[in-house]
Design an enzyme around this catalytic site. Structure first.
Site: not given
Ligand code: UD1
Ligand code: UDP
Length: 356
Positions: A205
């Site tokens: 992601h």
């Molecule tokens: C964010 C964090 C990242 C972290 C990740 C955990 C920032 C800059 N990045 O990235 O460090 O590793 O969360 O998962 O804060 N979206 C959905 N549904 C959701 C969530 C997101 O559709 O429930 C879509 C959003 O609309 C957006 C995209 O996913 O288009 C990215 O979401 P965003 O929260 O901006 O960043 P992440 O990639 O989730």
């Molecule tokens: N995780 C989860 N379900 C999923 C994928 C990840 O519960 O489908 C959990 C994972 O075990 C870890 C956390 O989400 O505890 C990590 O989140 P993510 O990879 O989104 O973010 P990051 O750690 O890179 O910021």
């Protein structure tokens, strides 16, 4: 002491599950939670509150999607307003997301002290939004709860030991959550298509991979190859990646699932043979469950894992990801090192906050 905690993204819900429980059990501490709404799908947010017993947020902001500036700016304005109303003694943030930076900035400008959990981590790659968020958050915090000795050293190198603030290695709260929920792992309905054993778990992601079509295509090719030629690959897919994969018309040949709950994710980590991921949290969880990890990034903040040979950086190169997977697959993983504090981080944090 009244603590106002800002969370908004999946890994922060998981971390809050253990830290909020420790705060609740510590005399003299009282917590109110702001959920920024950064993650909002049921399986990216509500499922964690339902499964992990996280207290219901006092404030729900519903700020998500859009650009970094727009998201962070809207959160900043909303959190400032809450700080003025709620008058906390301290604000607390986790990690490196846009929610983290917005919370820290809002409080610091109002002279409310900020505690940063997972402080001091660095990838030394300023193109990552997370690197910008964590550096700025560390700068405006007065208690820096580091998860590792490396994080403490990073801060020292930046001159934090000369400042009148506290830098403490309390251990990693994710080890606490892994240990606490390990026995509660479930396979459940959402994993019914997953084999009982002999598979690889993948997650994907990070913006540096999803927002670069060349990198994303190279990773998808590697995961498809591994699935067909080495071991079945199970990929619970982040909504960000789901959107890009669709728009580029990429074909995913592995077993793709919707994002799963934490108890299901722990089940996958316990029963898999190896982990291939670009996640920060999942790299450590692989280690906690004694599984080798192949990291699809060029740097990692968790350098101890690389130094101890339990994790390998494979970048976004198809052949490198495949070769690294083959090389790591049967590697026995041990944890004689106590790299992450052994599961006491949450209580350490609560004790510091309570002045114990
Ligand atoms: C964010 C964090 C990242 C972290 C990740 C955990 C920032 C800059 N990045 O990235 O460090 O590793 O969360 O998962 O804060 N979206 C959905 N549904 C959701 C969530 C997101 O559709 O429930 C879509 C959003 O609309 C957006 C995209 O996913 O288009 C990215 O979401 P965003 O929260 O901006 O960043 P992440 O990639 O989730
Ligand atoms: N995780 C989860 N379900 C999923 C994928 C990840 O519960 O489908 C959990 C994972 O075990 C870890 C956390 O989400 O505890 C990590 O989140 P993510 O990879 O989104 O973010 P990051 O750690 O890179 O910021």
């Amino acid at each position: 002491m009244k603590i106002l905690t800002v969370i908004g993204a999946r890994p922060q819900f998981i971390k809050a599950s253990v830290v909020s429980a420790a705060i609740k059990n510590t005399v003299g501490l009282n917590e109110e939670i702001i959920h920024t709404g950064q993650h909002f799908d049921a399986n990216m947010s509500n499922i964690f509150f339902d499964q992990l017993g996280i207290p219901k947020p006092h404030y729900q902001l519903d700020i998500n999607s859009g650009s970094h500036g727009s998201m962070t700016g809207r959160m900043l304005e909303a959190i400032e307003k809450i700080c003025l109303e709620s008058k906390p003694d301290r604000l607390m943030v986790y990690g490196d997301t846009n929610s983290t930076l917005a919370g820290a900035l809002a409080a610091a400008k109002l002279h409310i002290p900020v505690a940063h959990i997972e402080a001091g981590l660095r990838s030394f790659n300023m193109r990552m939004p997370e690197e910008i968020n964590r550096i700025l958050t560390d700068q405006v915090s007065d208690i820096l709860f580091c998860p590792t000795e490396t994080a403490v050293k990073n801060l020292k190198n930046e001159g934090f030991d000369q400042k009148p603030i506290r830098v403490l290695n309390v251990g990693d709260v994710m080890q606490d959550s892994s240990m606490f929920f390990a026995e509660r792992a479930v396979k459940g309905e959402t994993l019914k298509a997953v084999p009982e054993s002999n598979f690889i778990v993948a997650t994907l992601h990070r913006a540096e991979n999803t927002d670069d079509p060349m990198r994303l295509k190279a990773i998808v090719n590697a995961l498809n190859y591994i699935h067909k030629n080495i071991l079945p690959v199970v990929l619970p897919l982040h909504p960000r990646t789901q959107k890009v994969v669709k728009s580029l018309g990429l074909e995913l040949e592995m077993l793709v699932l919707q994002p799963v709950g934490y108890l299901e994710m722990i089940w996958l980590l316990k029963h898999c043979n190896a982990v291939v991921s670009d996640s920060g949290g999942v790299q450590k969880e692989a280690f906690f469950f004694k599984k080798p990890c192949i990291t699809m990034r060029d740097q990692t903040e968790w350098v101890e894992l690389i130094e101890n040979g339990v994790n390998i950086l494979a970048g976004a190169d198809t052949q490198n990801i495949i070769n690294s997977t083959q090389a790591m697959l049967n590697k026995p993983i041990e944890d004689p090192f106590n790299l992450y504090g052994g599961g006491k981080a949450s209580q350490n944090i609560a004790n510091v906050l309570a002045g114990i």
